[in-house]
Motif scaffolding. Structure first.
Motif, PDB file in Angstrom:
ATOM      1  N   LEU A 117      13.554   3.558   7.855  1.00  9.24           N
ATOM      2  CA  LEU A 117      13.757   2.479   6.894  1.00  9.24           C
ATOM      3  C   LEU A 117      13.896   3.010   5.479  1.00  9.24           C
ATOM      4  O   LEU A 117      13.394   4.070   5.151  1.00  9.24           O
ATOM      5  CB  LEU A 117      12.637   1.446   6.973  1.00  9.24           C
ATOM      6  N   PRO A 119      13.387   3.723   1.645  1.00  7.48           N
ATOM      7  CA  PRO A 119      12.181   3.807   0.823  1.00  7.48           C
ATOM      8  C   PRO A 119      12.036   2.554  -0.021  1.00  7.48           C
ATOM      9  O   PRO A 119      13.034   1.972  -0.459  1.00  7.48           O
ATOM     10  CB  PRO A 119      12.441   5.015  -0.078  1.00  7.48           C
ATOM     11  N   PRO A 120      10.808   2.130  -0.261  1.00  9.23           N
ATOM     12  CA  PRO A 120      10.601   0.984  -1.142  1.00  9.23           C
ATOM     13  C   PRO A 120      10.861   1.397  -2.589  1.00  9.23           C
ATOM     14  O   PRO A 120      10.904   2.575  -2.909  1.00  9.23           O
ATOM     15  CB  PRO A 120       9.128   0.648  -0.926  1.00  9.23           C
ATOM     16  N   GLY A 124       4.084   1.593  -3.313  1.00  9.06           N
ATOM     17  CA  GLY A 124       3.439   0.956  -2.169  1.00  9.06           C
ATOM     18  C   GLY A 124       4.186   1.280  -0.879  1.00  9.06           C
ATOM     19  O   GLY A 124       5.332   1.717  -0.897  1.00  9.06           O
ATOM     20  N   GLU A 125       3.528   1.034   0.227  1.00 13.54           N
ATOM     21  CA  GLU A 125       4.039   1.478   1.513  1.00 13.54           C
ATOM     22  C   GLU A 125       5.310   0.731   1.937  1.00 13.54           C
ATOM     23  O   GLU A 125       5.516  -0.431   1.603  1.00 13.54           O
ATOM     24  CB  GLU A 125       2.964   1.287   2.591  1.00 13.54           C
ATOM     25  N   ALA A 126       6.126   1.439   2.709  1.00 17.97           N
ATOM     26  CA  ALA A 126       7.252   0.835   3.410  1.00 17.97           C
ATOM     27  C   ALA A 126       6.723   0.149   4.665  1.00 17.97           C
ATOM     28  O   ALA A 126       5.626   0.449   5.121  1.00 17.97           O
ATOM     29  CB  ALA A 126       8.270   1.908   3.766  1.00 17.97           C
ATOM     30  N   GLY A 127       7.528  -0.754   5.231  1.00 22.59           N
ATOM     31  CA  GLY A 127       7.064  -1.480   6.409  1.00 22.59           C
ATOM     32  C   GLY A 127       8.101  -1.498   7.511  1.00 22.59           C
ATOM     33  O   GLY A 127       9.204  -2.003   7.303  1.00 22.59           O
ATOM     34  N   ALA A 128       7.748  -0.954   8.657  1.00 22.05           N
ATOM     35  CA  ALA A 128       8.619  -0.996   9.827  1.00 22.05           C
ATOM     36  C   ALA A 128       8.086  -2.063  10.786  1.00 22.05           C
ATOM     37  O   ALA A 128       7.261  -2.895  10.400  1.00 22.05           O
ATOM     38  CB  ALA A 128       8.666   0.377  10.492  1.00 22.05           C
TER      39      ALA A 128
ATOM     40  N   GLU B 115       2.797   0.961  11.444  1.00 19.49           N
ATOM     41  CA  GLU B 115       4.088   0.428  11.011  1.00 19.49           C
ATOM     42  C   GLU B 115       4.251   0.377   9.499  1.00 19.49           C
ATOM     43  O   GLU B 115       5.343   0.130   9.012  1.00 19.49           O
ATOM     44  CB  GLU B 115       4.375  -0.935  11.641  1.00 19.49           C
ATOM     45  N   LEU B 117       3.937   2.709   6.007  1.00 17.15           N
ATOM     46  CA  LEU B 117       3.928   4.156   5.800  1.00 17.15           C
ATOM     47  C   LEU B 117       4.264   4.515   4.368  1.00 17.15           C
ATOM     48  O   LEU B 117       4.934   3.775   3.659  1.00 17.15           O
ATOM     49  CB  LEU B 117       4.875   4.857   6.771  1.00 17.15           C
ATOM     50  N   PRO B 119       5.930   6.014   1.125  1.00 20.95           N
ATOM     51  CA  PRO B 119       7.333   6.280   0.801  1.00 20.95           C
ATOM     52  C   PRO B 119       7.603   7.783   0.880  1.00 20.95           C
ATOM     53  O   PRO B 119       6.732   8.595   0.579  1.00 20.95           O
ATOM     54  CB  PRO B 119       7.461   5.804  -0.656  1.00 20.95           C
ATOM     55  N   PRO B 120       8.801   8.144   1.293  1.00 22.66           N
ATOM     56  CA  PRO B 120       9.157   9.563   1.313  1.00 22.66           C
ATOM     57  C   PRO B 120       9.382  10.056  -0.120  1.00 22.66           C
ATOM     58  O   PRO B 120       9.534   9.265  -1.046  1.00 22.66           O
ATOM     59  CB  PRO B 120      10.457   9.587   2.108  1.00 22.66           C
ATOM     60  N   ALA B 126      12.316   6.654   5.355  1.00 24.46           N
ATOM     61  CA  ALA B 126      10.982   6.872   5.901  1.00 24.46           C
ATOM     62  C   ALA B 126      11.053   6.688   7.416  1.00 24.46           C
ATOM     63  O   ALA B 126      11.991   6.090   7.929  1.00 24.46           O
ATOM     64  CB  ALA B 126      10.007   5.870   5.288  1.00 24.46           C
ATOM     65  N   LEU B 331      -0.709   5.521  -0.837  1.00 28.36           N
ATOM     66  CA  LEU B 331      -1.308   4.813  -1.971  1.00 28.36           C
ATOM     67  C   LEU B 331      -2.443   3.895  -1.519  1.00 28.36           C
ATOM     68  O   LEU B 331      -3.462   3.766  -2.194  1.00 28.36           O
ATOM     69  CB  LEU B 331      -0.217   3.988  -2.667  1.00 28.36           C
ATOM     70  N   HIS B 332      -2.237   3.231  -0.394  1.00 23.23           N
ATOM     71  CA  HIS B 332      -3.258   2.330   0.144  1.00 23.23           C
ATOM     72  C   HIS B 332      -3.576   2.773   1.563  1.00 23.23           C
ATOM     73  O   HIS B 332      -2.793   2.479   2.482  1.00 23.23           O
ATOM     74  CB  HIS B 332      -2.755   0.885   0.207  1.00 23.23           C
TER      75      HIS B 332
END
Lengths: 392, 392
Positions: A117, A119-120, A124-128, B115, B117, B119-120, B126, B331-332
């Motif tokens: 996916l 990158p955001p 903060g985290e990406a979400g799959a 699910e 994750l 960020p790269p 990602a 980050l979290h």
């Protein structure tokens, strides 16, 4: 409203697949379906029934912005706050209600195969979509069967709409600010990381607000000198200072409101050798030939072969990484892939890049060049670009 | 070698869970297990058997760097090149061989629930773990049962090793470069995006190479003025110019070789009002009280309550977003969560942030302050920080 074009394209495909409704959660797919770029990954759902009106669920504070681009039903849920019902509890109830309304004996479509996916935009985290989302859907939809609709989404996504092409033009224009800064900054004595930071600043400062752009991020990687022969593939900007007459390569990803540009530029910090100039011309000709060959009906393999044979005619071996790929909602979309033997068939308004490269000791490094273009009957039309030279 | 500490911690847990071997693919989890930060998401696998030597699979060009930190078996596979066997075909065969060696009637552990994750570091995608990875494992391991080991990984990851704490110190130090630049840049007449770019440059230019740091990225978001009262939750840097005496907030994520720092700073571009100063002091006191309360055995709920009551004693209502959270490999992290009623029990060497915030019209915006700290018997010890003032 722009979102409805995509809904109209998806609905007959869902019916053919025996899917009553599809629930889309990945940020880039919610953008694709609705036109709205969700900020917190996973905190946005597009529910597309096989028949009838689609619904977009977004956090409360995003409703005004979502309403600007989305013409279907719009529902909201709370996030962040601990003094309100938990976000996913509210979403589950809303999904349950939508499932009841759109139950016709079929299955529920979901993004089961979407494990890579974009990158955001923030840290903060990406979400799959993995077990937690499946569990959410099992709770919301009881025991209804889940159908993986990833391929259907990917195939539809590859051909861009007019609004999406306009957004990609903006992303490529903003990327151009960074490529110009690269040419200015790629000088002897500058470090790779200084050059990369100059590129990102040139993208992010004037980029925000350019033609309405709201969220802009540049990802610049700069690599220089003889290490480019091998090191380009494990690229990261280093504190290394550029020496006079060395090759300097920029690999650049640009994110603008969820749309992506992908570029490579290579310049000489001084004067090019005759071998370097010949290789640069070969790469430019190969890229141009690839884009000229990117017409509806051609395959990814055709385009790849054109690029490689053009390079070979100039006396160089194009490196065996891909010649290019589709992009738009991420840096690398799954199709079309421009690779040897590639079978993806090009269609009008697909967006792709060509990025042939030559890396060898004879040119004291590596040279790659990459632009994005829109497939059309006369070949692919460039989305932006630069017209500066290879050396001083 | 640092990687083995984590392997030794995981092996008895795998045995208890009836898992013969776990295959770890997410970039942040491969880093956690092996100490190696894979560049291309998904192109790295840590195979941890319940007994015996663990194996790290990385792209060929990463082998030298991986060998610097990983003491177990090291295998490689080709990526990027079209003239070699496909990466996942090679990986599948290697996994098959490892499965045969470590088959004892148990299941195969995988990251089924992972699910979200980090960020790269680059613009490339990602990689999470969904159907394609499950299919790869089904092919590699025949019909062997898959066991979701996400919770086991998350719980183990929350308590950091000495090497990880050192890496997080470096990340927080580099974040400090950006926070200093923020104080300098947050002036009337500057735009939010200019300030954010100055912060990112201050992180990325001197950050690369600082105490051996190789891959550094700053994610700065700057927001200013009265809109902070509500808009902080939908934060993005804008082309808006800061006015004299306005509040300016920096939300900052810093990525250094796969380790993350998370900070917030709020300053006044001029002179604070007495209400703003009182709110700032309340936020600082609440953050300090939260960190002092972060001792082994306390719960996330205890820390949250301490922060809120400290804020209340100063006459302010702390906003009902979380007081803080664990972090390090992203980050979290999933634990500990510092929220009302939070049950996660703190343990020595957990890393967490406290980030109380007050947002209200009376202070013409919002104020938040956030640092990271390491849980210890005397309270949590700060990882870096700044000591500049709130206003001029």
């Amino acid at each position: 409203m722009a979102g409805n074009v995509r809904v109209e394209q998806l609905q007959p495909q869902l019916r053919s697949a025996g899917v009553d409704l599809a629930v889309i959660r990945m940020t880039e797919n919610v953008l694709f379906v609705s036109g709205h770029f969700v900020q917190i990954a996973g905190a946005g759902f597009a529910v597309v029934p096989a028949e009838g009106e689609a619904t977009l669920l977004v956090p409360e504070y995003e409703a005004p912005e979502a309403a600007e681009v989305w013409g279907g039903a719009l529902e909201t849920f709370p996030v962040i706050r601990n003094d309100r019902p938990a976000a996913l509890e509210v979403v589950r109830e809303r999904l349950r209600a939508l499932a009841v309304r759109h139950a016709d004996g079929g299955s529920v479509g979901y993004e089961g195969s979407s494990e890579t996916l974009a990158p955001p935009a923030q840290a903060g985290e990406a979400g799959a979509v993995a077990l937690p989302t499946r569990r959410l859907f099992e709770e919301a939809f009881g025991g209804r069967e889940l159908t993986d609709v990833t391929e259907l989404l990917e195939a539809t996504k590859a051909v861009k709409t007019g609004r999406e092409l306009e957004k990609l033009e903006i992303a490529n224009e903003i990327a151009g600010f960074g490529m110009l800064a690269f040419k200015e900054a790629a000088r002897p004595g500058r470090t790779e990381v200084e050059i990369a930071a100059a590129v990102e600043t040139a993208i992010e400062v004037p980029g925000h607000g350019d033609r309405g752009a709201r969220v802009v991020r540049g990802y610049a990687t700069v690599y220089s000198g003889p290490d480019l022969t091998d090191g380009w593939q494990y690229f990261r900007s280093r504190p290394r200072r550029v020496e006079p007459d060395e090759l300097v390569m920029l690999e650049l990803g640009t994110l603008v409101d969820g749309f992506w540009a992908d570029h490579t530029r290579t310049v000489v910090a001084g004067r090019a050798s005759s071998e370097q100039r010949a290789a640069y011309e070969a790469v430019r000709e190969a890229a141009a030939a690839a884009l000229a060959a990117a017409v509806p009906g051609a395959t990814g393999g055709d385009v790849d072969a054109t690029s490689r044979s053009t390079c070979a005619s100039a006396g160089f071996a194009q490196f065996p990484h891909h010649t290019g790929h589709g992009l738009g909602f991420r840096l690398h979309e799954s199709r079309p892939q421009l690779v040897p033997g590639g079978t993806h068939e090009l269609r009008e308004n697909m967006v792709l890049v060509a990025e042939p490269g030559i890396y060898q000791a004879e040119i004291a490094g590596g040279i790659r060049y990459e632009d994005a273009a829109v497939v059309g009957p006369g070949g692919a039309r460039l989305l932006g670009g630069t017209d500066y030279g290879f050396d001083d």
